[in-house]
Write an enzyme that holds these catalytic residues in place. Structure first.
Site, PDB file in Angstrom:
ATOM      1  N   HIS A  28      -2.727   0.063  -2.635  1.00  0.00           N
ATOM      2  CA  HIS A  28      -4.230   0.857  -2.165  1.00  0.00           C
ATOM      3  C   HIS A  28      -4.775   0.094  -1.470  1.00  0.00           C
ATOM      4  O   HIS A  28      -3.589  -1.254  -1.602  1.00  0.00           O
ATOM      5  CB  HIS A  28      -4.943   1.317  -3.157  1.00  0.00           C
ATOM      6  CG  HIS A  28      -5.009   1.716  -3.979  1.00  0.00           C
ATOM      7  ND1 HIS A  28      -4.503   3.244  -4.223  1.00  0.00           N
ATOM      8  CD2 HIS A  28      -4.968   2.203  -5.362  1.00  0.00           C
ATOM      9  CE1 HIS A  28      -4.437   4.037  -5.342  1.00  0.00           C
ATOM     10  NE2 HIS A  28      -4.813   3.259  -6.208  1.00  0.00           N
TER      11      HIS A  28
ATOM     12  N   ARG B 279       1.005  -1.577   0.362  1.00  0.00           N
ATOM     13  CA  ARG B 279       0.230  -0.251  -0.168  1.00  0.00           C
ATOM     14  C   ARG B 279       1.019   0.817   0.303  1.00  0.00           C
ATOM     15  O   ARG B 279       2.496   1.212   0.756  1.00  0.00           O
ATOM     16  CB  ARG B 279      -1.151  -0.249   1.421  1.00  0.00           C
ATOM     17  CG  ARG B 279      -2.022   1.476   1.156  1.00  0.00           C
ATOM     18  CD  ARG B 279      -2.730   1.542   2.489  1.00  0.00           C
ATOM     19  NE  ARG B 279      -4.034   2.654   1.739  1.00  0.00           N
ATOM     20  CZ  ARG B 279      -4.560   3.124   3.837  1.00  0.00           C
ATOM     21  NH1 ARG B 279      -4.159   2.465   4.228  1.00  0.00           N
ATOM     22  NH2 ARG B 279      -4.959   3.969   3.008  1.00  0.00           N
ATOM     23  N   HIS B 280       0.158   2.324  -0.939  1.00  0.00           N
ATOM     24  CA  HIS B 280       1.095   3.265  -0.458  1.00  0.00           C
ATOM     25  C   HIS B 280       0.895   4.187   0.931  1.00  0.00           C
ATOM     26  O   HIS B 280       0.866   3.985   2.126  1.00  0.00           O
ATOM     27  CB  HIS B 280      -0.362   4.500  -1.013  1.00  0.00           C
ATOM     28  CG  HIS B 280      -1.029   5.247  -0.826  1.00  0.00           C
ATOM     29  ND1 HIS B 280      -1.166   6.115  -0.013  1.00  0.00           N
ATOM     30  CD2 HIS B 280      -1.976   4.152  -1.262  1.00  0.00           C
ATOM     31  CE1 HIS B 280      -2.508   5.574   0.662  1.00  0.00           C
ATOM     32  NE2 HIS B 280      -3.360   4.700  -0.969  1.00  0.00           N
TER      33      HIS B 280
END
Length: 623
Positions: A550, A363-364
């Site tokens: 995400h 995930r970012h």
């Protein structure tokens, strides 16, 4: 209603008098009898000191006066070298195939299923265990023959019938005497006696689990112990978490936890809890409140159980020495000859040698609107529309876009902490000598920035370029604007010095993304894009394919790759809420099966606390 009935049932039961030698000193200290008895039972009636410590810890427990007894079970547990081999299997099966139901409890054979017993009568169970154990000490088998059995959902050892009959008579004798003396309903186990190795696992893990199980020599030296355990019946269907860090409450409804504390959490009560938090009950204190979920990890169900008494069957003097020979383990009736030197690590080395590729889905990092809210951009614009840094966690500048800066509201950048997080993860991957050969990113700016800074930490800029894949964007139903954001173009990203692969042709063009897509369409898109990515990356070598996406990407991509079914949409949303910035999931490809399986990521997670805004005038000068 069920809880109320439970309380009424135990409150109306006849209460006898305890003869515990440990009770009188607690009464002399001023503790009420029923609470003192509860403390003794909760600590296994070991010492007065343990009971007093428990009472002090539970001084604020709102359920301290509740008449709910413990549940008890009688298990036959292996000790010695066999126990060590079983624990090795537990560890490696969890590492390779993930957690299954068997990991919740230690290796055991169930003699008597869980039953309730009033606190003041528990000592009678101890007496029964000792008396029945003595009566069976000479007839107990010198060794127990174990036969390996496997099916698509179960793996374990079955007990030889003649020996199982002795164990059944022992369990029946304990049940009969305990029921009569302690006034409780004890049932011996009616199932075929077995020692479970794995249960409720995915069918495609069966072969790996069998290979690991064949490394266990059931003829290893072992002393069997009949052990009486208890658990808190109120939390039987709860999840158990373990605190990784201490947390001091900031609000009255929050829970104080110390490192190592065990927390009971009811999954059904988490739907209305704020993102990143859970509500639970402390096993150590009995208090209930909110706590940050990223301060915890999943623990095992049996970690909260209490061992009360055990009876050791001393069969060593009756065991005849056996000639050294190759042990035979039967798998559903077929014999398999195994060398004593063959261990779990041997299988692991063979399997690890077969690994070809790995996929790391990430995930970012922390995004600015995650810290400053959806109106973050308004805080950073001057009257004439120029950007300025209103807080040190805002980025020093924003990349140029051909359209208005308003586009950043739907496509926010990383915060400065997010940039630091990303670089830190890259450095950790470098320390672990992880070789990243390909990098794919969602078109969201926060994902491209995360990929860029991870590569910087890996010292791979500009060797490995970022392939921007729109198919990796999150479930579009979650877009607040109900529209696909106007992402920065490849040309704009290049102008902003991002390391973009301009030769890459996306599998899903931006025009293919549909606003407010159904969950089924999102799952289908994720499944298609991960298969296309792995197909496009050569299978030669052992390089890692890094995918920056995400929170939803971690499950939708890796579960599809590992051949696991998709979650229900409601469960999926709950799961995504628990994934922090830079959360990771990792898949390895098995060459001999041409299949992927989920394993532990190559680096640890990144955990940190919040740091609120500070105005010295309103704090230091406040009267």
């Amino acid at each position: 209603m069920a809880e109320a009935q439970l309380y009424a049932k135990v409150a109306n039961k006849h209460r006898g008098r305890s003869t515990s030698a440990l009770l009188e000193p607690l009464l002399a200290k001023g503790f009420p009898a029923h609470i003192a008895q509860k403390a003794l039972v909760a600590t296994g009636q070991k010492t007065i000191e343990d009971a007093v410590k428990w009472l002090h810890s539970h001084c604020n427990d709102p359920t301290l006066d509740d008449p709910i007894p413990q549940e008890y079970a009688l298990y036959l547990c292996p000790t010695g070298r066999l126990h060590s081999r079983l624990q090795d299997f537990w560890k490696e099966s969890k590492r390779q195939c993930g957690k299954n139901r068997a990991h919740e409890v230690f290796p055991h054979i169930t003699l008597c299923d869980f039953f309730t017993c009033e606190d003041q009568k528990v000592e009678l169970l101890y007496d029964v265990l000792k008396r029945v154990g003595d009566s069976f000490s000479q007839s107990f088998p010198p060794s127990i023959s174990l036969t390996l059995h496997a099916s698509p959902s179960y793996l374990g050892f079955f007990i030889d019938d003649s020996q199982a009959n002795v164990l059944k008579r022992f369990a029946a004798a304990f049940s009969s005497e305990a029921s009569a003396l302690a006034d409780c309903h004890v049932k011996p186990s009616l199932k075929q006696f077995h020692l479970t190795l794995a249960h409720r696992f995915y069918p495609h893990h069966q072969k790996t689990l069998e290979q690991l199980a064949k490394c266990i020599n059931p003829g290893e030296p072992c002393q069997w112990v009949a052990a009486l355990y208890s658990r808190d019946m109120r939390f039987v269907y709860y999840q158990t978490l373990r605190a990784l860090f201490q947390y001091k409450p900031q609000n009255i409804d929050e829970l104080m936890i110390n490192t190592g504390d065990l927390i009971y959490v009811n999954p059904a009560q988490q739907s209305d809890v704020s993102e990143g938090w859970v509500i639970g009950t402390s096993h150590r204190t009995g208090c209930r409140g909110f706590l940050p979920e990223n301060y915890t990890e999943r623990a095992h169900e049996a970690d909260t159980w209490v061992k009360h008494r055990e009876y050791v069957f001393d069969t060593a003097s009756r065991s005849s020495p056996k000639a050294e020979r190759e042990p035979n383990i039967k798998l559903n009736g077929d014999a398999h000859n195994l060398s004593m030197s063959r261990s779990v690590s041997n299988v692991l080395s063979l399997q690890n040698g077969a690994l070809r590729r790995a996929v790391l889905v990430m995930r970012h990092g922390e995004r600015v609107d995650q810290v400053f809210g959806k109106s973050w951009l308004q805080q950073c614009l001057t009257a004439d529309g120029k950007y300025y840094r209103a807080d040190l966690n805002f980025p020093s500048s924003l990349p140029r876009q051909k359209d208005s800066m308003k586009q950043f509201e739907c496509d926010p950048p990383l915060s400065c902490c997010g940039i630091f997080q990303s670089r830190l993860i890259g450095e950790a991957l470098l320390d672990q000598e992880v070789t990243v050969s390909y990098v794919y990113s969602s078109p969201a700016l926060r994902c491209v920035q995360t990929a860029q800074h991870v590569l910087q930490g890996l010292k791979l800029n500009p060797k490995v370029r970022i392939k921007v894949e729109p198919g990796l964007f999150e479930w579009t139903k979650w877009e607040a604007s109900r529209a696909i954001p106007n992402f920065m173009t490849v040309a704009e990203l290049l102008e902003a010095s991002y390391n973009i692969d301009t030769s890459y042709r996306a599998h899903f063009p931006l025009s293919s993304l549909v606003p407010s897509e159904s969950y089924e369409d999102y799952v289908s898109r994720s499944s298609a894009v991960i298969k296309q990515i792995t197909t496009a990356c050569p299978s030669k070598g052992k390089g890692v394919i890094l995918i920056v996406g995400h929170g939803s990407s971690l499950a939708s991509l890796t579960r599809a790759l590992a051949g696991l079914p998709s979650r229900d949409s409601g469960d999926f949303a709950q799961m995504v809420r628990k994934i922090p910035s830079l959360g990771m999931s990792f898949c390895e490809e098995q060459k001999e099966e041409n299949k992927w399986q989920m394993v532990n990521p190559p680096v640890k997670t990144l955990t940190h606390g919040a740091n609120t805004a500070f105005d010295w005038r309103n704090t230091i000068l406040e009267e």
